[in-house]
Design a protein around this motif. Structure first.
Motif, PDB file in Angstrom:
ATOM      1  N   SER A  18      24.931  38.109  35.160  1.00  0.00           N
ATOM      2  CA  SER A  18      25.402  36.829  34.631  1.00  0.00           C
ATOM      3  C   SER A  18      26.913  36.846  34.489  1.00  0.00           C
ATOM      4  O   SER A  18      27.542  37.878  34.555  1.00  0.00           O
ATOM      5  CB  SER A  18      24.758  36.563  33.273  1.00  0.00           C
ATOM      6  OG  SER A  18      25.138  37.568  32.363  1.00  0.00           O
ATOM      7  N   GLY A  19      27.506  35.703  34.265  1.00  0.00           N
ATOM      8  CA  GLY A  19      28.947  35.597  34.106  1.00  0.00           C
ATOM      9  C   GLY A  19      29.602  35.165  35.400  1.00  0.00           C
ATOM     10  O   GLY A  19      28.980  35.118  36.444  1.00  0.00           O
ATOM     11  N   SER A  20      30.865  34.848  35.302  1.00  0.00           N
ATOM     12  CA  SER A  20      31.575  34.376  36.482  1.00  0.00           C
ATOM     13  C   SER A  20      32.118  35.559  37.260  1.00  0.00           C
ATOM     14  O   SER A  20      32.444  36.588  36.708  1.00  0.00           O
ATOM     15  CB  SER A  20      32.726  33.455  36.066  1.00  0.00           C
ATOM     16  OG  SER A  20      33.639  34.165  35.273  1.00  0.00           O
ATOM     17  N   SER A  21      32.202  35.388  38.550  1.00  0.00           N
ATOM     18  CA  SER A  21      32.767  36.431  39.386  1.00  0.00           C
ATOM     19  C   SER A  21      34.204  36.070  39.707  1.00  0.00           C
ATOM     20  O   SER A  21      34.563  34.904  39.740  1.00  0.00           O
ATOM     21  CB  SER A  21      31.964  36.575  40.681  1.00  0.00           C
ATOM     22  OG  SER A  21      32.096  35.428  41.467  1.00  0.00           O
ATOM     23  N   PRO A  22      35.039  37.079  39.944  1.00  0.00           N
ATOM     24  CA  PRO A  22      36.424  36.784  40.287  1.00  0.00           C
ATOM     25  C   PRO A  22      36.495  36.057  41.628  1.00  0.00           C
ATOM     26  O   PRO A  22      35.732  36.349  42.533  1.00  0.00           O
ATOM     27  CB  PRO A  22      37.079  38.158  40.372  1.00  0.00           C
ATOM     28  CG  PRO A  22      35.966  39.145  40.458  1.00  0.00           C
ATOM     29  CD  PRO A  22      34.739  38.498  39.917  1.00  0.00           C
ATOM     30  N   ALA A  23      37.392  35.089  41.727  1.00  0.00           N
ATOM     31  CA  ALA A  23      37.549  34.340  42.971  1.00  0.00           C
ATOM     32  C   ALA A  23      38.187  35.210  44.041  1.00  0.00           C
ATOM     33  O   ALA A  23      37.757  35.217  45.176  1.00  0.00           O
ATOM     34  CB  ALA A  23      38.382  33.091  42.741  1.00  0.00           C
ATOM     35  N   ALA A  24      39.220  35.929  43.685  1.00  0.00           N
ATOM     36  CA  ALA A  24      39.897  36.797  44.647  1.00  0.00           C
ATOM     37  C   ALA A  24      40.576  37.929  43.900  1.00  0.00           C
ATOM     38  O   ALA A  24      41.100  37.739  42.810  1.00  0.00           O
ATOM     39  CB  ALA A  24      40.926  36.007  45.442  1.00  0.00           C
ATOM     40  N   VAL A  25      40.532  39.091  44.511  1.00  0.00           N
ATOM     41  CA  VAL A  25      41.148  40.280  43.952  1.00  0.00           C
ATOM     42  C   VAL A  25      42.014  40.900  45.030  1.00  0.00           C
ATOM     43  O   VAL A  25      41.583  41.022  46.173  1.00  0.00           O
ATOM     44  CB  VAL A  25      40.057  41.281  43.485  1.00  0.00           C
ATOM     45  CG1 VAL A  25      40.669  42.596  43.079  1.00  0.00           C
ATOM     46  CG2 VAL A  25      39.239  40.692  42.347  1.00  0.00           C
ATOM     47  N   SER A  26      43.220  41.273  44.651  1.00  0.00           N
ATOM     48  CA  SER A  26      44.111  41.988  45.569  1.00  0.00           C
ATOM     49  C   SER A  26      44.082  43.463  45.214  1.00  0.00           C
ATOM     50  O   SER A  26      44.142  43.824  44.041  1.00  0.00           O
ATOM     51  CB  SER A  26      45.547  41.481  45.444  1.00  0.00           C
ATOM     52  OG  SER A  26      45.642  40.145  45.852  1.00  0.00           O
ATOM     53  N   VAL A  27      44.008  44.285  46.234  1.00  0.00           N
ATOM     54  CA  VAL A  27      44.025  45.734  46.035  1.00  0.00           C
ATOM     55  C   VAL A  27      45.294  46.266  46.671  1.00  0.00           C
ATOM     56  O   VAL A  27      45.603  45.938  47.817  1.00  0.00           O
ATOM     57  CB  VAL A  27      42.784  46.394  46.664  1.00  0.00           C
ATOM     58  CG1 VAL A  27      42.872  47.912  46.551  1.00  0.00           C
ATOM     59  CG2 VAL A  27      41.516  45.873  46.011  1.00  0.00           C
ATOM     60  N   GLY A  28      46.016  47.059  45.925  1.00  0.00           N
ATOM     61  CA  GLY A  28      47.239  47.642  46.447  1.00  0.00           C
ATOM     62  C   GLY A  28      47.398  49.078  46.006  1.00  0.00           C
ATOM     63  O   GLY A  28      46.895  49.485  44.956  1.00  0.00           O
ATOM     64  N   GLU A  29      48.069  49.848  46.825  1.00  0.00           N
ATOM     65  CA  GLU A  29      48.333  51.239  46.499  1.00  0.00           C
ATOM     66  C   GLU A  29      49.511  51.330  45.543  1.00  0.00           C
ATOM     67  O   GLU A  29      50.479  50.566  45.651  1.00  0.00           O
ATOM     68  CB  GLU A  29      48.617  52.024  47.774  1.00  0.00           C
ATOM     69  CG  GLU A  29      48.676  53.517  47.520  1.00  0.00           C
ATOM     70  CD  GLU A  29      48.519  54.346  48.782  1.00  0.00           C
ATOM     71  OE1 GLU A  29      48.305  53.756  49.873  1.00  0.00           O
ATOM     72  OE2 GLU A  29      48.609  55.572  48.681  1.00  0.00           O
ATOM     73  N   LEU A  30      49.415  52.255  44.598  1.00  0.00           N
ATOM     74  CA  LEU A  30      50.476  52.496  43.627  1.00  0.00           C
ATOM     75  C   LEU A  30      51.124  53.844  43.923  1.00  0.00           C
ATOM     76  O   LEU A  30      50.417  54.839  44.097  1.00  0.00           O
ATOM     77  CB  LEU A  30      49.904  52.535  42.205  1.00  0.00           C
ATOM     78  CG  LEU A  30      49.117  51.330  41.711  1.00  0.00           C
ATOM     79  CD1 LEU A  30      48.547  51.609  40.323  1.00  0.00           C
ATOM     80  CD2 LEU A  30      49.987  50.090  41.706  1.00  0.00           C
TER      81      LEU A  30
END
Length: 150
Positions: A18-30
């Motif tokens: 249940s709950g809302s899902s993220p619309a978009a996620v960015s993944v980046g290297e640190l």
């Protein structure tokens, strides 16, 4: 400059959640320096995901900061594109003698299969030290995006 990739994650991956899902996620290297600069955010994700006693968080922060200096260190962070909030991270490094996990696994392998087998398995290993996703973002593929061993 770090290359970032974005993708849309939908609740269909885990329809029972249940709950809302993220619309978009960015993944980046640190880089190690970026990792250290974002430690408060990363420890907050760790705390939300693992719910440890609060008195352990300072020690966890110190351990994570120390890991950033290990050879072969690589870290990825997931950021919610809508809010800019860090919602997940993973990191690891080249395993070597003298590191706690490497030595614990080496002893166990050597006891079971001999020193040669332990050396063969751990000679050029990559230790995934942490992989955590904020609870509201779990079940949507964020962890797969920040798995730093690929």
């Amino acid at each position: 400059m770090v290359t970032r990739r974005s993708w849309h994650l939908f609740g269909a991956r885990n329809p029972g959640r249940s709950g809302s899902s993220p619309a978009a996620v960015s993944v980046g290297e640190l880089s190690p320096a970026e990792f250290i600069a974002r430690l408060d955010q990363l420890v907050a994700v760790y705390a939300a995901a693992m719910r440890p006693p609060s008195e352990l968080l300072a020690g966890r922060r110190t351990i994570m900061a120390g890991h950033a200096g290990n050879p072969g260190f690589r870290a990825l962070a997931a950021t919610d594109d809508r809010t800019g909030e860090t919602v997940g991270f993973g990191y690891g490094f080249h395993g070597a003698a003298g590191q706690w996990w490497h030595d614990a696994v080496s002893r166990a392998l050597a006891a079971r299969s001999g020193d040669a087998a332990a050396a063969a398995w751990l000679d050029d290993s990559f230790e995934v030290a942490e992989l955590h996703v904020a609870p509201a973002h779990q079940g949507h593929g964020v962890g797969a995006g920040v798995c730093c061993c690929g």
